[in-house]
Every structure is written in C-alpha cells, then in structure tokens.
Design an enzyme around this catalytic site. Structure first.
Site, PDB file in Angstrom:
ATOM      1  N   ALA A  94       0.359  -0.969   0.135  1.00 15.01           N
ATOM      2  CA  ALA A  94       0.092  -0.281  -0.221  1.00 15.01           C
ATOM      3  C   ALA A  94       0.846   0.830  -0.092  1.00 15.01           C
ATOM      4  CB  ALA A  94      -0.224  -0.468   1.062  1.00 15.01           C
ATOM      5  N   GLU A  95       1.780   1.380   0.300  1.00 15.32           N
ATOM      6  CA  GLU A  95       2.897   2.466   0.416  1.00 15.32           C
ATOM      7  C   GLU A  95       3.853   2.586  -0.620  1.00 15.32           C
ATOM      8  OE1 GLU A  95       3.022   4.822   3.240  1.00 15.32           O
ATOM      9  OE2 GLU A  95       1.444   3.330   5.159  1.00 15.32           O
ATOM     10  N   SER A  96       4.514   2.070  -1.266  1.00 16.53           N
ATOM     11  CA  SER A  96       5.527   1.950  -2.016  1.00 16.53           C
ATOM     12  C   SER A  96       5.300   1.145  -3.112  1.00 16.53           C
ATOM     13  CB  SER A  96       6.629   1.941  -1.125  1.00 16.53           C
ATOM     14  OG  SER A  96       6.822   0.503  -0.879  1.00 16.53           O
TER      15      SER A  96
END
Length: 202
Positions: A94-96
C-alpha cells in the site's frame, strides 16, 4: 465512522488466528466502532464470524508470502518485532508498491514510507536501504499495535494518518478519505496473504 461499517466488516481480523471475527459497538456519539478485539467494558455484537470451512488452505500461506519481493527481509523484521509477515507485506504494498526508492510529496521515503522524524526515532539513517527501512517500519508498526491493543485496523489507520489522529477521536478510524481507502486496502491484502477468503464485500 458509520461510513466505514461496510468497508471494514469483511476485512478486520485477529493476527495469528484462523478465523476472522468482527465486533461492532456504538460510542457515546452514536458512531459505530468496528474492532477485531473484544475489549472489556464495552458491549459488542459480533457481526462477522468466519467459519474455518470458508478459508483457503493455510498450506498456501508460506508459499504466497515467500513469492513476495523482499521476502527474506520482511520475514526477519516480522520475527524480530513479533508481527505477521503478511501484515508487513500488505503495508509495503500500500505504501510504495515495493519501490525502495519511492518518495512521497510529504517527504516519506522507502518501502514503508517512513517520515524523517519517524525514521530517526526508529534508528533508520537511510530510508532507501530496504533492510533498514523494513526494520524501522516494522518497529514502528509494532509500537502502534501495542498502543492500540493489537487492533490491526486502528494500528494500520494510525500508520497512515498518525496515532494522534486516531487517539483524538477516541480510538476510531479517522474520517479522512485517504485513510478510509487505505485501511481496507491493507487489510484486504493481509487477508489474501494469510490465505483467508477475500470475496466479502468491502
């Protein structure tokens, strides 16, 4: 919070268990509070009880996790911080999207998108070093899990919006559009990697 009811009902679960129960209570302001943790002193109704027969074979779980990028680094960080590897993978996705060089407009960097202050606090000197970033992100996530009594949904919300945003609202997921998208996305991926059914509506 009421807008999150259908979004989280199918995806909140306890770490390390084979079933995914979800409980709902109503706070003093009349808002629904969803949780995978049944806390003493609150009246809950279990709104989801997922039978074991609906689950994907857990034999698939190690294979699915082993196929993810940075699997060995994630596994080591998960073990060191007593977290499910699947949860770390879900946050990284989700982040990167596993881009070790990713940098946000707000200055967060690396696989787990650590902000400079958080990175320093977690002892990470180079956020673009995958090993250091994952270890730092896992350490921070573990802190949030402890802060929110191992409530995965709240810990994930705090990872996205900051712990104060959750605490200041009495322990409910903040009504930010980004956070309302982020939490179900992370938990959906976590379910998939855990080998749990993901076909419930989100």
């Amino acid at each position: 919070m009421k807008t999150l009811t259908t979004g989280l009902l199918g995806c909140v679960l306890l770490a390390g268990t084979a079933q995914a129960d979800v409980f709902v209570s109503v706070d003093t302001k009349g808002s629904y509070v969803l949780s995978n943790v049944h806390r003493p002193g609150r009246t809950y109704e279990r709104v989801i009880h997922e039978p074991e027969s609906s689950l994907v074979s857990l034999d698939q779980q190690p294979q699915m996790i082993a196929r993810q990028p940075y699997a060995e680094l994630v596994s080591a960080a998960a073990t060191a911080n007593e977290l499910p590897a699947a949860l770390l993978h879900a946050v990284i996705q989700a982040e990167s999207a596993y881009d070790a060089r990713a940098r946000s407009a707000k200055g967060a960097g690396g696989l787990m998108q650590l902000m400079p202050d958080t990175a320093r606090e977690m002892g990470v000197t180079n956020v673009y070093d995958p090993k250091a970033n994952i270890q730092g992100g896992a350490k921070y996530l573990k802190r949030l899990m402890t802060l929110f009594d191992n409530d995965i949904a709240l810990a994930v919300a705090a990872y996205n919006a900051g712990p104060q945003a959750v605490l200041s609202r009495g322990g409910v997921i903040p009504p930010f559009a980004e956070t309302q998208r982020y939490v179900p996305s992370v938990l959906r991926q976590y379910r998939r990697l855990q080998g749990l059914a993901v076909d419930a509506p989100l």
